[in-house]
Design a protein around this motif. Structure first.
Motif, PDB file in Angstrom:
ATOM      1  N   LEU A  53       0.912  -1.050  -0.264  1.00 24.36           N
ATOM      2  CA  LEU A  53      -0.077  -0.285   0.008  1.00 24.36           C
ATOM      3  C   LEU A  53       0.834   1.307   0.427  1.00 24.36           C
ATOM      4  N   GLY A  54       2.073   1.127   0.230  1.00 23.69           N
ATOM      5  CA  GLY A  54       3.296   2.399   0.435  1.00 23.69           C
ATOM      6  C   GLY A  54       3.140   2.949   1.580  1.00 23.69           C
ATOM      7  N   ALA A  55       2.689   2.364   2.865  1.00 22.98           N
ATOM      8  CA  ALA A  55       2.493   3.067   3.666  1.00 22.98           C
ATOM      9  C   ALA A  55       2.814   2.050   5.267  1.00 22.98           C
ATOM     10  N   ASP A  56       3.234   3.052   5.730  1.00 21.05           N
ATOM     11  CA  ASP A  56       3.901   2.778   7.183  1.00 21.05           C
ATOM     12  C   ASP A  56       2.311   1.562   7.572  1.00 21.05           C
ATOM     13  N   PRO A  57       3.335   0.462   7.990  1.00 14.54           N
ATOM     14  CA  PRO A  57       2.510  -0.830   8.416  1.00 14.54           C
ATOM     15  C   PRO A  57       1.411  -0.809  10.329  1.00 14.54           C
TER      16      PRO A  57
END
Length: 233
Positions: A53-57
């Protein structure tokens, strides 16, 4: 301690992810379904999902407390897809036949997710709506409540059981699935009548049928039984 889950309306990021998208429950579930399809259940981790997602987990915990909660949401999503656009037509057998086929197809469209979720009870909106609809079909048809619950349980458990069974076959590596399918022709069809008379007598029928799902046949048998019960009622 469980992480606090923020209501959906308050979860929208004020800035896009690295990939230029805004996170939502639906986007996370769609990405998780894709990861399950590509990597199987072992590939569904918070770290990998965050990377996809291109996001911090850690951001994902604003939407789901755990991977298990995400799993339940995916299961509910599949049920929702099965129910989308369905309306009862007034013929209880036709209605249940159509619903069963929809449920089976929705799970088989995502076999890895089906194996992971079809045995779970989510308690979420789509599952509850499906249960209400099925019980409504049966009670409207004239089934007494005890019989309606009995048929409902058999119907939904049968639908999900075949979904798991058939999805597990589809989730096999191509080589393993082809090998399994070939056994009916390579082994069973070659058994001699003097040692296996019943298999030999039905070998052609077995080869033609056994690599297809038995769900339509099993569902029709269930509906026949329910109809007989209603007639005796």
């Amino acid at each position: 301690m469980a992480k606090q889950v923020v209501p959906e309306a308050a979860r929208q990021r004020r800035r896009p992810t690295k990939q230029g998208t805004v996170l939502s429950e639906q986007l996370i579930m769609e990405t998780a379904l894709r990861m399950l399809r590509e990597h199987g259940s072992d590939g569904l981790t918070v770290r990998r999902l965050g990377a996809a997602l291109g996001a911090d987990p850690s951001t994902l915990y604003r939407y789901f407390r755990s991977v298990d909660e995400l799993t339940l949401a995916i299961g509910d999503e599949l049920i929702g897809r099965a129910m989308h656009g369905w309306q009862p037509g007034g013929d209880w057998r036709a209605d249940l036949r159509t619903l069963g086929a929809r449920i089976h197809a929705a799970y088989l469209a995502h076999p890895q997710a089906a194996v992971l979720t079809a045995s779970r009870v989510t308690g979420r909106a789509h599952e509850i709506a499906a249960d209400e609809a099925i019980l409504g079909v049966l009670r409207t048809a004239g089934f007494p409540d005890e019989a309606a619950v009995r048929v409902y349980q058999a119907f939904i458990d049968q639908s999900l059981a075949f979904a798991i069974l058939d999805a597990a076959t589809l989730a096999l590596p191509e080589a393993a699935r082809s090998a399994d399918e070939g056994v009916w022709r390579a082994t069973y069809a070659q058994l001699p009548a003097d040692t296996h008379p019943h298999i030999a007598a039905t070998a052609g029928l077995l080869v033609a049928r056994m690599n297809r799902s038995a769900y339509p046949t099993a569902l029709e048998m269930l509906l026949d039984s329910a109809a007989a019960s209603l007639a005796r009622g």
